[in-house]
Write an enzyme that holds these catalytic residues in place. Structure first.
Site, PDB file in Angstrom:
ATOM      1  CG  HIS B 132      -1.956  -0.990   1.263  1.00  9.93           C
ATOM      2  ND1 HIS B 132      -1.840  -2.256   1.302  1.00  9.93           N
ATOM      3  CD2 HIS B 132      -3.427  -0.865   1.023  1.00  9.93           C
ATOM      4  CE1 HIS B 132      -2.959  -3.066   1.255  1.00  9.93           C
ATOM      5  NE2 HIS B 132      -3.841  -2.069   0.996  1.00  9.93           N
ATOM      6  CG  HIS B 260     -10.106  -4.789  -2.339  1.00 15.72           C
ATOM      7  ND1 HIS B 260     -10.042  -3.528  -2.172  1.00 15.72           N
ATOM      8  CD2 HIS B 260     -10.501  -5.357  -0.967  1.00 15.72           C
ATOM      9  CE1 HIS B 260     -10.347  -3.068  -1.039  1.00 15.72           C
ATOM     10  NE2 HIS B 260     -10.221  -4.277  -0.270  1.00 15.72           N
ATOM     11  CD  GLU B 312     -11.876  -6.117   2.871  1.00 12.18           C
ATOM     12  OE1 GLU B 312     -11.267  -5.177   2.125  1.00 12.18           O
ATOM     13  OE2 GLU B 312     -11.878  -5.929   4.419  1.00 12.18           O
ATOM     14  CD  GLU B 328     -13.961  -1.614   2.993  1.00 14.47           C
ATOM     15  OE1 GLU B 328     -13.927  -2.614   2.160  1.00 14.47           O
ATOM     16  OE2 GLU B 328     -13.267  -1.048   3.362  1.00 14.47           O
ATOM     17  CB  CYS B 330     -14.133   2.122   2.326  1.00 11.48           C
ATOM     18  SG  CYS B 330     -13.014   2.785   3.546  1.00 11.48           S
ATOM     19  CB  CYS B 408     -10.029   2.154   5.414  1.00 17.31           C
ATOM     20  SG  CYS B 408     -10.978   0.543   5.504  1.00 17.31           S
TER      21      CYS B 408
END
Lengths: 639, 639
Positions: B132, B260, B312, B328, B330, B408
């Site tokens: 990341h 994802h 996810e 999620e 996000c 997050c």
């Protein structure tokens, strides 16, 4: 009270005898090939290779799982039963070869387990939690008992008695013994089988020890882990720790089926056996509570149990997801075994009802029509794309497999089916109980004399059961199970309605004499079945059942997107012969995609548009015999 | 075409301004506490501690996840936006403190990442797949852009420009550069934000490089893995390998949202940005196809996306399980951002419709009423016992949490809400587009002049939107979004029906002059919504929606076992004010347990018995503000 022995019941052409032939002619030889790693493109078994290596006849490392020996054991057990009704010298020779190798492989002190013998023998009995030693011993013991009972030959039984002596010297509450118990229950019930042959109290005592020691104190698996230099953290992480093994609390304090389903049910089999042999009413009461918990709150309509793939485990009351269920074939078989034991403890019709449910649905769904492809997991809904692309559904295989790295199910199915003749009748005093319905001839030893009878039926496709008493004696009483699905039935003796007594799921008939003809006609309409309103996953849905057979929709007959089909509870069901079975069709509605296009996912102005279609059902156990496709048991109810 | 800037839109008391106040007064200070590890009993963040350690002001190991820096970045971005509409010197000081530390922590060559700086700096840029770095850089860059845009202060932007220069020297197709791309997309869109400030082509070029390099050849993540001495086996095992990262094939050949969800959607944001800035019609076409795939085949009615907890991730068309969804927070936010970008590329009403869906449902469900408890996962059905006892449902938390080890979502929600003023209007030529409806005053710069208008509305509780033109110019055109849920509406200018043009989800009005009063009244009845017939999980179910707000049933209002409730599509819905919102009730039926007992799990003679009850619905986003309990959005339809 016990079941009438396998040799006393001669099966005649019937649904069950067809299954048995499939086992004898197909599965037994196929599985012998598998155990010898001779099936092309299938996961290797290593069973016989391991045994030959342990016997010193070849050099090879241990192959497969730590519990691989049990596959061979279950195969020998299955093969032994078939010898009772289909003698086969070649097959007996194959069993003898395996027994010869076991005798040769057995260590001087009696130990016999190819995993430890081919890896590090000094580690034996140091990891009861994970390493299945006692589980394998239990299966070998069951096999030895079966072989002895059918053939009268002691060689294998002698091997296993020596091993059991070692286990008895190793485990127990006495000083110097390990206070352990198996990580995977099985040996408890096997020891009671041995006891029924030997009548040696120490065998029964050891079974009782394993049962009552379970879950005591801080838990043996923790003690063991500490001795291995491992932490006890596993108990809070892996599959809910001790609960997975039913070792979180003493078994007499347990009242919820939990953890690994097969473990739970084999334990219950052992508990029921010990309770019966020791007249332990308190232990039997625990079994009855657990029976209710399993069959009335955690069992699918097919008899499948173990709702969760994680830990192959029970979850909680009324949680019965159809598309993510585990429903291992072995768990269904284990529940069948538990039902038989509960029946032996007290003849209640419901035990036989569950035998039927399992026998015609959740067990035999584990194999294909030709007996050479197997399901480990038995879902009530399958969408192949979901199995491929949605992780929580990846254990739902859309096709049966040739063999498995962990191949517990196929030989388990074989031994269950091969022993079916011994599941039909029970005897107690002067009463014979008919538990399963199949064409057969039976010789039933009772107090007061022997009864011989012949049965003819097309069950489960037809509810009519014709019995002829060929030999009887005064005082003989016949108890016929009255399945719970029966709403109306007729019973005649020589064409006349007899006096009967109904009690807890059985119809009792007295005064039967030689030559009497009994017709027991269970009316078998198609039924729309609802689940208890607390089963959220089945809300608004119905299942189609006829007699004990549960039906399903398949894509092959109904196209894709089976969730779009809806059916009235009062639909006019029609029966038709298809695929060697009674299949069902009914007028139904299919939600149309009219007015929808791919550019719209939700709409507020859609009154559902239905097309008239015919929903075509096949028996659940027959699904996936025509290629991969969607399948579902629970269908949306229109009314 | 672009959105009218945050400083030009002054929010007035409204649903959105309430959200913004919650962010400014609650979430921002709360999250600053969290980032400084000062929230009792919450998972520590380590964000500021990591930064202080990297700056050499304290000694401490790196704490938290490898992407921890991004939480701070998102918080700075959120805090910066709030400064635009709620100046707060103390808050600015907190931001400055973080920026000061970043400046101090930054390495001479521009590198800035506390994980590598506090572990092994020699390993930087060796694991783009998992670590990341570029994702964190992207978030820091977005924060720096936001802070600069609001305050005009360059310090943070300078830090980030230096870091971007390093990244630009490191990655690219030129000899000596690494042909890599981020494992978690984010920097692409951030680079375009930077480009919009700097107008430096190299920033746009780098964004385009990361996008077009993705999925080329054998895949950079494999090359990298081999350089690290690891196998490339991950690509066949972990979350479907490169597909999880949308790196299985070049992005221009992709047409299915997969892997994802947040990664996929941030990538799409970057793609839409680059396409727009470079007039790349081909790339924009890919974005449009992907938009359709996401919103028309893989999106929940709440706007939630990412059906599977495993990875996810997206799964497949029409697979929308309500009780095992990931959804999620996000991912909802990322889809909101993607919708804004698609709107900027071409003003279609459907983009704004999805903004609404997300804004009033699937994003703000991620926080509680007081803004200090958060959901990571946003299910459409929750049974707390299932979350506790069924493994595939363990990610469905029945209560919002104080903070997360991977936090997050909370700061992402803060930055989305804090920037809402910049999502209301767009300007293009002499046309102003109204995308979101909220009370506000806006100053909209257009070709031909500036327009000032005031808006008053109780949206989403009432569909009436009153606009007053305070300043206009000849040729000005106003485009009002006409949401797809609207079946009827009224539009008047100074009490009279004007001539309008309708085009692709917008109503266009011309000839407006200062002082004109526009009343745009979107009729907002309660609607029973169906899902596409291919959504198997919603077959036979309806969802209740009013305007853009999706409703749910909660145990607090309706008792346990919400699956027993059923509702007519034509039910007489009643609205009532409750919980500071418009709630809904309707006559309904509840499947009774009458006739059932705990000893029965399946029955064939049960015509369903229903009790008359009142089903009470609350807005979905408000669920779990009254303790733990069952919740469900999709309710069984009686008709």
């Amino acid at each position: 009270m016990d079941f009438v022995k396998i040799k006393n019941v001669h099966m005649k052409p019937s649904f069950l005898s067809d299954l048995m032939d499939k086992v004898a002619d197909g599965m037994i030889p196929y599985q012998w090939q598998a155990l010898n790693d001779l099936v092309p493109d299938a996961a290797p078994s290593y069973c016989m290779r391991n045994l030959r290596a342990a016997a010193g006849e070849i050099k090879a490392p241990h192959g497969g799982c730590v519990f691989q020996d049990s596959d061979l054991a279950k195969w020998i057990e299955a093969a032994s039963y078939t010898l009772a009704w289909k003698p086969d010298p070649k097959l007996e020779e194959e069993i003898n070869e395996a027994v010869r190798l076991m005798e040769k492989a057995q260590l001087p002190d009696g130990y016999l387990n190819t995993y430890y013998q081919l890896t590090d023998i000094t580690k034996r009995f140091t990891n009861l939690r994970d390493h299945h030693e006692l589980y394998c011993a239990g299966h070998l013991l069951e096999a030895a008992c079966a072989y002895y009972e059918v053939t009268g030959k002691r060689r294998f039984l002698d091997v296993m008695e020596r091993y059991v002596d070692l286990i008895d010297r190793t485990f127990g509450s006495e000083d110097g013994k390990l206070p352990g118990y198996p990580g995977h229950e099985e040996i408890e019930l096997a020891l009671v089988k041995l006891y029924s042959i030997t009548q040696n109290e120490k065998h029964l005592k050891l079974a009782k020890f394993f049962i009552d020691q379970r879950g005591q104190g801080e838990g043996y698996f923790n003690e063991e882990a500490v001795r291995r230099g491992e932490s006890t953290a596993w108990d809070r992480s892996v599959y809910s720790g001790n609960r997975y093994y039913q070792a979180h609390t003493p078994v007499r304090q347990q009242n919820k089926a939990l953890g690994h389903a097969v473990r739970q049910l084999y334990l219950l089999c052992g508990m029921a056996d010990v309770a019966r042999e020791t007249q332990d009413e308190a232990l039997l009461k625990v079994c009855r509570e657990m029976w209710k918990d399993v069959t009335r709150r955690q069992m699918y309509i097919t008899g499948a149990v173990g709702q969760s793939a994680y830990g192959e485990a029970f979850t909680f009351d009324y949680d019965l997801p159809n598309d993510s269920v585990y429903g291992e074939t072995c768990a269904s078989i284990a529940l069948f075994f538990f039902a038989l034991r509960m029946m032996k403890a007290k003849p209640l019709g419901e035990y036989g009802d569950i035998c039927d449910t399992l026998l015609y649905n959740g067990t035999i769904s584990g194999m294909n029509e030709s007996g050479d492809r197997f399901f480990y997991v038995n879902p009530l809904e399958c969408v192949p794309e979901r199995s491929e692309k949605s992780q929580p559904h990846r254990h739902i295989r859309p096709s049966r497999q040739k063999w498995f790295g962990c191949a517990c199910c196929p030989p388990n199915l074989a031994r269950m089916i091969a022993n079916l003749p011994a599941c039909l009748f029970l005897h107690e005093g002067s009463t014979a109980y008919m538990n399963l319905f199949s064409s057969c001839e039976a010789e039933i030893p009772l107090e007061g004399g022997c009864v011989r009878l012949a049965c003819e039926t097309k069950y489960p496709w037809d509810g009519k059961i014709a019995l002829r008493i060929k030999e009887s004696f005064p005082g003989f009483r016949l108890a016929l199970r009255l399945p719970r699905w029966v709403k109306t039935y007729e019973l005649t003796v020589n064409g006349k309605t007899p006096e009967t007594v109904m009690d807890e799921g059985f119809v009792y008939l007295e005064g039967l004499a030689s030559g009497d003809e009994i017709v027991y006609d269970l009316h078998m309409p198609v039924q729309a079945v609802s689940a208890h309103p607390r089963v959220t996953q089945d809300a608004g849905l119905i299942a189609v059942r006829r007699g004990p057979v549960v039906y399903c929709l398949e894509e092959a007959d109904n196209g894709k997107n089976l969730s779009a089909l809806a059916l009235s509870r009062q639909a006019e069901f029609r029966c038709e012969e298809r695929m060697g079975a009674v299949c069902i069709s009914a007028p139904a509605k299919r939600l149309s995609e009219e007015g929808w296009d791919e550019y719209e996912l939700y709409a507020s102005d859609r009154v559902p548009v239905y097309e008239d279609v015919t929903a075509r059902f096949i028996p659940y156990y027959l699904w996936n015999n025509r290629g991969e496709g969607e399948m579902r048991v629970w269908v949306r109810a229109l009314s």
